[in-house]
Design an enzyme around this catalytic site. Structure first.
Site, mmCIF file in Angstrom:
data_model
loop_
_atom_site.group_PDB
_atom_site.id
_atom_site.type_symbol
_atom_site.label_atom_id
_atom_site.label_comp_id
_atom_site.label_asym_id
_atom_site.label_seq_id
_atom_site.Cartn_x
_atom_site.Cartn_y
_atom_site.Cartn_z
ATOM 1 N N ASP A 167 1.061 -0.891 0.013
ATOM 2 C CA ASP A 167 0.215 -0.124 0.066
ATOM 3 C C ASP A 167 0.816 1.437 -0.126
ATOM 4 O O ASP A 167 0.056 2.286 0.101
ATOM 5 C CB ASP A 167 -1.238 0.028 1.332
ATOM 6 C CG ASP A 167 -1.983 -1.366 1.396
ATOM 7 O OD1 ASP A 167 -2.195 -1.695 0.307
ATOM 8 O OD2 ASP A 167 -2.146 -1.642 2.201
ATOM 9 N N GLY A 219 1.489 3.399 -2.281
ATOM 10 C CA GLY A 219 0.909 3.741 -3.264
ATOM 11 C C GLY A 219 1.603 3.268 -4.991
ATOM 12 O O GLY A 219 2.021 4.336 -5.440
ATOM 13 N N LYS A 220 1.953 1.949 -5.095
ATOM 14 C CA LYS A 220 2.742 1.526 -5.978
ATOM 15 C C LYS A 220 1.523 2.142 -7.291
ATOM 16 O O LYS A 220 2.201 2.301 -8.541
ATOM 17 C CB LYS A 220 2.026 0.316 -5.908
ATOM 18 C CG LYS A 220 3.845 -0.219 -5.138
ATOM 19 C CD LYS A 220 3.676 -1.934 -5.252
ATOM 20 C CE LYS A 220 2.028 -3.242 -3.976
ATOM 21 N NZ LYS A 220 1.741 -1.788 -2.748
ATOM 22 N N GLY A 221 -0.129 1.637 -7.317
ATOM 23 C CA GLY A 221 -0.582 1.700 -8.379
ATOM 24 C C GLY A 221 -1.076 3.556 -8.689
ATOM 25 O O GLY A 221 -0.712 3.946 -10.472
ATOM 26 N N ASN A 266 -5.039 -9.948 -3.420
ATOM 27 C CA ASN A 266 -4.787 -9.532 -2.866
ATOM 28 C C ASN A 266 -4.594 -7.722 -2.491
ATOM 29 O O ASN A 266 -4.237 -6.977 -2.287
ATOM 30 C CB ASN A 266 -3.917 -10.360 -1.699
ATOM 31 C CG ASN A 266 -2.649 -10.898 -3.249
ATOM 32 O OD1 ASN A 266 -2.978 -10.902 -3.912
ATOM 33 N ND2 ASN A 266 -1.559 -11.791 -2.360
ATOM 34 N N GLY A 298 -4.647 -4.544 -3.752
ATOM 35 C CA GLY A 298 -5.650 -2.745 -3.352
ATOM 36 C C GLY A 298 -4.882 -1.839 -4.821
ATOM 37 O O GLY A 298 -4.482 -1.644 -3.577
ATOM 38 N N HIS A 299 -4.943 -1.840 -6.101
ATOM 39 C CA HIS A 299 -3.620 -0.414 -6.531
ATOM 40 C C HIS A 299 -4.376 0.625 -6.764
ATOM 41 O O HIS A 299 -5.549 0.629 -7.584
ATOM 42 C CB HIS A 299 -3.036 -1.191 -7.319
ATOM 43 C CG HIS A 299 -2.443 -1.950 -6.660
ATOM 44 N ND1 HIS A 299 -1.222 -2.728 -8.247
ATOM 45 C CD2 HIS A 299 -1.569 -2.347 -5.703
ATOM 46 C CE1 HIS A 299 -0.084 -3.282 -7.326
ATOM 47 N NE2 HIS A 299 -0.884 -3.053 -5.972
ATOM 48 N N THR A 300 -4.751 1.730 -5.730
ATOM 49 C CA THR A 300 -5.214 2.976 -6.542
ATOM 50 C C THR A 300 -5.490 4.336 -7.507
ATOM 51 O O THR A 300 -3.851 4.772 -6.464
ATOM 52 C CB THR A 300 -5.620 3.795 -4.770
ATOM 53 O OG1 THR A 300 -6.498 3.085 -4.135
ATOM 54 C CG2 THR A 300 -7.190 4.907 -4.911
ATOM 55 N N GLN A 318 1.885 -6.081 -3.174
ATOM 56 C CA GLN A 318 2.367 -6.396 -1.776
ATOM 57 C C GLN A 318 3.485 -5.375 -1.568
ATOM 58 O O GLN A 318 3.649 -3.953 -2.020
ATOM 59 C CB GLN A 318 2.574 -7.557 -1.109
ATOM 60 C CG GLN A 318 1.576 -8.766 -1.007
ATOM 61 C CD GLN A 318 0.637 -8.509 -2.860
ATOM 62 O OE1 GLN A 318 1.183 -9.383 -2.852
ATOM 63 N NE2 GLN A 318 -0.647 -8.657 -3.041
ATOM 64 N N LYS A 337 2.962 10.575 0.153
ATOM 65 C CA LYS A 337 2.679 10.889 1.182
ATOM 66 C C LYS A 337 3.074 11.619 2.211
ATOM 67 O O LYS A 337 2.144 12.040 3.405
ATOM 68 C CB LYS A 337 1.656 9.575 1.513
ATOM 69 C CG LYS A 337 0.989 8.612 0.753
ATOM 70 C CD LYS A 337 0.539 7.032 1.470
ATOM 71 C CE LYS A 337 -1.773 8.016 1.705
ATOM 72 N NZ LYS A 337 -2.867 7.210 1.792
ATOM 73 N N GLY A 355 0.349 13.698 -2.492
ATOM 74 C CA GLY A 355 -1.274 13.757 -2.357
ATOM 75 C C GLY A 355 -2.076 12.554 -3.442
ATOM 76 O O GLY A 355 -1.297 12.480 -4.865
#
Ligand code: GDP
Ligand code: IMO
Ligand code: MG
Length: 442
Positions: A13, A15-17, A38, A40-42, A222, A329, A412
């Site tokens: 998590d 921020g790869k996506g 598993n 979840g890339h935002t 991951q 972030k 951001g």
């Protein structure tokens, strides 16, 4: 041509996506090499949020080919849902998505086995996403698995039934019937739906593309500290999340790996169980969680929050051979008076600079270096020359400690809230449209 790799250095998590989406215009091919739903890339752009689980994060960019590599495990139901959501945005999913024949299938019974396994672990549960990841990789290494290519065979149903009957024996008297009845027909419908996506021998495709001079980016899922070999075992996932996973998960030779971009948050999070030495199970952690919206993109669970952990990050840079870093972030820390950085650990009074083996059984005390916060809104920052001094100092300190340049800064969640620090000698950042002409302090 070589394959660049972009992967997480912490517990996922990072921020790869977001960053894959930002840098995709510099590549022709984006390929996932491990993990499965598993992840979840935002991605956020033009005021819309998209969450991807199996589909690579280049899918929203015109002309990019997205490959789901052989190292990935696929749940047809999840993948179908993702494709339908993408298509609802007006993007045609066809030639821009290819799937390796050798990618393994997550069966409905794999998900049930995951649930059963977690329940039987009691208080030692891993905190799995319950997407069937562990049991599917177990069947892969146990040489029982079903692969995407099997869906093209006349014997597919027979192979499916043979594996399911094995699973039923393993589940014994566990009450799986209603769970299986709920999903089995949907699973077969999804298999039919996926027939519209071309299956390829992705290792051949990828190597041909490299020989033709195409630029490929491998997208990790991951993070390094969740790697099956190098993570905080047993509280890990079931695949190699590190650079080496690209070689086995795509069929790319080690000599064909180019830039390795390691991503980390300006602080640290973890979701699920397992050691997290810099965790702030207090007001500080709660503040980071609220400002950073630290809730899982896949499960919605609260993410545990804490300070940046240099021993863990140094270890991750070493294992991955990171050549550059993306720090995400930073804006979440905008209001903090002081920012702590863990420089090493103390175990029974002895200074330790790396993650110890049996961390669970040890009294591990993180030692912090305090740095002055920048107390400035970073979300509109686009050039490092406009950055507050304390922010520049934070970056410079981390670069010195990690001995790897930070070339990407995210302030951001939106695509636009990104600063790329161009390096003359670095063809990765130079190719990204909009890269600013600044050299890292490194
Ligand atoms: P991934 O799994 O590595 O792709 O990361 P996730 O998507 O699971 O989690 C990252 C979260 O942080 C998402 O909600 C992103 O929208 C968000 N995000 C990414 N970069 C930034 C950033 O620089 N600042 C803030 N505030 N949020 C960010
Ligand atoms: P992305 O790609 C954060 C964690 C789970 C659990 C452990 C094992 O979005 O960064 P699994 O379902 O693999 O058996 O779970 O790994 N985990 C993740 N944590 N981000 C992820 O993916 C994760 N994928 C798995 O919470 O602790
Ligand atoms: Mg995620």
């Amino acid at each position: 041509m070589q394959t660049d790799v972009l992967l997480g250095l912490q517990w996922g998590d990072e921020g790869k996506g977001k960053i894959v989406d930002v840098v995709t215009p510099a590549y022709q091919i984006i390929a996932r090499f491990q993990g499965g739903p598993n992840a979840g890339h935002t991605l956020i752009f033009e005021g819309k949020k998209h969450v991807l689980h199996t589909v690579p994060s280049g899918i929203f960019r015109k002309d990019a080919i997205n490959i789901i590599g052989n190292g990935v495990v696929i749940d047809p139901i999840t993948l179908r849902g993702e494709i339908e959501k993408i298509e609802a945005q007006g993007i045609v999913v066809g030639k821009n998505l290819l799937i390796s024949r050798k990618a393994h299938l997550i069966l409905p019974t794999h998900k049930i086995l995951d649930k059963y396994s977690e329940e039987s672990k009691g208080q030692h549960k891993i905190g799995s996403t319950l997407k069937g990841i562990g049991p599917t990789y177990m069947d892969k290494t146990g040489r029982n698995g079903l692969r995407m290519g099997d869906t093209e065979l006349a014997s597919f149903k027979e192979k499916y039934n043979a594996l399911v009957s094995k699973h039923k024996k393993m589940l014994g008297s566990y009450d799986y019937k209603s769970l299986l009845d709920e999903t089995e027909s949907k699973w077969f419908e999804a298999i039919d739906f996926l027939k519209k996506i071309e299956l390829i021998d992705s290792e051949i495709y990828v190597n041909k593309a490299l020989a033709e001079g195409k630029k490929i980016l491998a997208e990790g899922a991951q993070g390094t500290m969740l790697d099956i070999d190098f993570g905080t075992y047993p509280y890990v996932t079931s695949s190699n999340t590190v650079t080496a996973g690209t070689c086995t998960g795509l069929g790319v030779a080690p000599t064909k790996i180019g830039e390795v971009i390691g991503i980390f948050k300006a602080y640290c999070t973890r979701v699920g169980s397992g050691p997290f030495p810099t965790e702030q199970n207090n007001e500080t952690g709660a503040k980071i969680r609220e400002i950073g919206h630290e809730y899982g993109a896949t499960t919605g669970r609260e993410r545990r929050c804490g300070w940046v952990d240099l021993p863990a990050l140094k270890y991750a840079c070493m294992i991955n051979g990171a050549t550059q870093l993306a720090m995400m972030k930073a804006d979440v820390l905008d209001t903090f008076e002081t920012i702590q950085v863990c420089t090493h650990y103390e175990i029974n009074g002895v200074k330790t600079e790396y993650f110890p083996y049996d961390i669970d059984g040890l009294d591990i005390k993180p030692v912090y270096h305090a740095m002055k916060g920048w107390k400035t809104d970073l979300t509109k920052l686009r050039r490092m020359e406009d950055a507050p001094k304390e922010f520049s100092e934070y970056i410079a300190y981390l670069e010195r400690e990690l001995n790897v340049p930070i070339t990407i800064l995210s302030v951001g969640p939106d695509r636009e809230q990104t600063i790329i620090r161009k390096r003359i000698e670095n063809n990765f950042t130079n190719r990204i449209p909009g890269a600013c002409n600044e050299r890292p302090f490194f």
